[in-house]
Scaffold this motif. Structure first.
Motif, PDB file in Angstrom:
ATOM      1  N   THR A 269     -47.624  32.329 -54.198  1.00 33.13           N
ATOM      2  CA  THR A 269     -47.024  31.556 -53.366  1.00 33.13           C
ATOM      3  C   THR A 269     -47.000  29.895 -53.920  1.00 33.13           C
ATOM      4  O   THR A 269     -45.814  29.436 -53.620  1.00 33.13           O
ATOM      5  CB  THR A 269     -47.542  31.565 -51.839  1.00 33.13           C
ATOM      6  N   TYR A 270     -47.806  29.706 -54.750  1.00 30.22           N
ATOM      7  CA  TYR A 270     -48.105  28.300 -55.392  1.00 30.22           C
ATOM      8  C   TYR A 270     -47.111  28.279 -56.500  1.00 30.22           C
ATOM      9  O   TYR A 270     -46.880  27.358 -56.808  1.00 30.22           O
ATOM     10  CB  TYR A 270     -49.429  27.920 -55.372  1.00 30.22           C
TER      11      TYR A 270
ATOM     12  N   ALA B  64     -42.682  24.934 -53.582  1.00 27.62           N
ATOM     13  CA  ALA B  64     -44.063  25.400 -53.889  1.00 27.62           C
ATOM     14  C   ALA B  64     -44.996  24.186 -54.442  1.00 27.62           C
ATOM     15  O   ALA B  64     -46.233  24.184 -54.228  1.00 27.62           O
ATOM     16  CB  ALA B  64     -43.736  26.490 -55.118  1.00 27.62           C
TER      17      ALA B  64
END
Length: 267
Positions: free
Chosen positions: A93-94, A106
């Protein structure tokens, strides 16, 4: 490019304003702040008649702090409703695969989450004399994409296992230690720390990297509210081993088996 420059300016401005706000809070007349801050700031001034300039300034600081608190109540914030293990996102996700807009979103999520998670870790460690720089977390994100793109790509590969997650977590910790997003009051040097040289930095930042790894490994299930606390305790237990690994010539390679073991045995 212009959007990135604007984002960098905004993040640095937020850090500076947070520092100013902290100084104001420490200078309140009714608070527990360090009175030496005011004494140092006014030591060169001539004696002030009546109540004294130090008392006037401390009351002024209280008024400004209260005004800022009222203003904050009317300004929308991006802060999480509650900061715990559910705040942590997986590394995918990051550090997603995608265009520039997705990468910027992100990066914004990463530095926001890391800022509030760091505050939670510091509270869990009973450390209240540290400053957190969100801009340094932005630098960590950029460096991860630039230097460790191969490790991030391995995470997105089908069948990526704990070894790939552990390697990415190790790189994340190393880059966090290099950028030093957390500055402690007793730290004199403002130059980037040599990896492995600061035990307080490792105590604070290792749980963040481990929590990201746990969130990545458990991305298929519901997030665990206790995951951050588990990461803090586990990193504390393996603190000496992590410090030793960080001091090696290739800290990422040395840290990877440490994180892999923790990820394999933690819930």
């Amino acid at each position: 490019m212009l959007r990135q420059i604007s984002e960098d300016v905004r993040v640095n401005l937020k850090d500076r304003l947070r520092e100013v706000r902290e100084i104001i809070r420490q200078s309140r007349h009714d608070g527990s702040g360090d009175a030496s801050i005011l004494r140092e700031a006014t030591s060169y001034l001539p004696p002030f008649p009546g109540k004294g300039i130090e008392g006037l300034l401390s009351h002024a600081a209280s008024a400004v702090d209260e005004a800022l608190s009222i203003a904050e109540a009317f300004v929308p914030h991006e802060r999480p409703i509650k900061v715990d293990g559910t705040t942590v996102k997986g590394l995918g996700t990051y550090f997603p695969v995608g265009n520039e807009d997705r990468q910027l979103d992100a990066e914004r999520l990463f530095r926001r989450d890391m800022y509030y998670l760091t505050k939670a870790v510091l509270a869990g460690l009973n450390i209240d004399n540290a400053r957190i720089h969100e801009a340094d977390f932005a630098a960590v994100h950029a460096t991860m994409r630039k230097r460790h793109g191969d490790l991030l790509a391995a995470l997105a590969a089908p069948g990526a296992g704990l070894q790939a997650i552990a390697a990415a977590c190790s790189a994340l910790l190393v880059e966090c230690l290099s950028q030093r997003p957390v500055r402690f009051a007793e730290t004199v040097s403002e130059t980037p720390a040599v990896v492995g040289s600061s035990a307080p930095d490792i105590s604070c930042l290792a749980p963040l990297a481990l929590a990201c790894g746990l969130a990545t490994a458990g991305s298929d299930g519901a997030p665990d509210p206790d995951m951050l606390e588990i990461a803090i305790l586990a990193a504390d237990i393996r603190h000496d081993r992590i410090v030793q690994a960080c001091a090696k010539a290739n800290p990422v390679a040395e840290l990877t088996p440490v994180f892999a073991t923790l990820l394999a045995h933690l819930p």
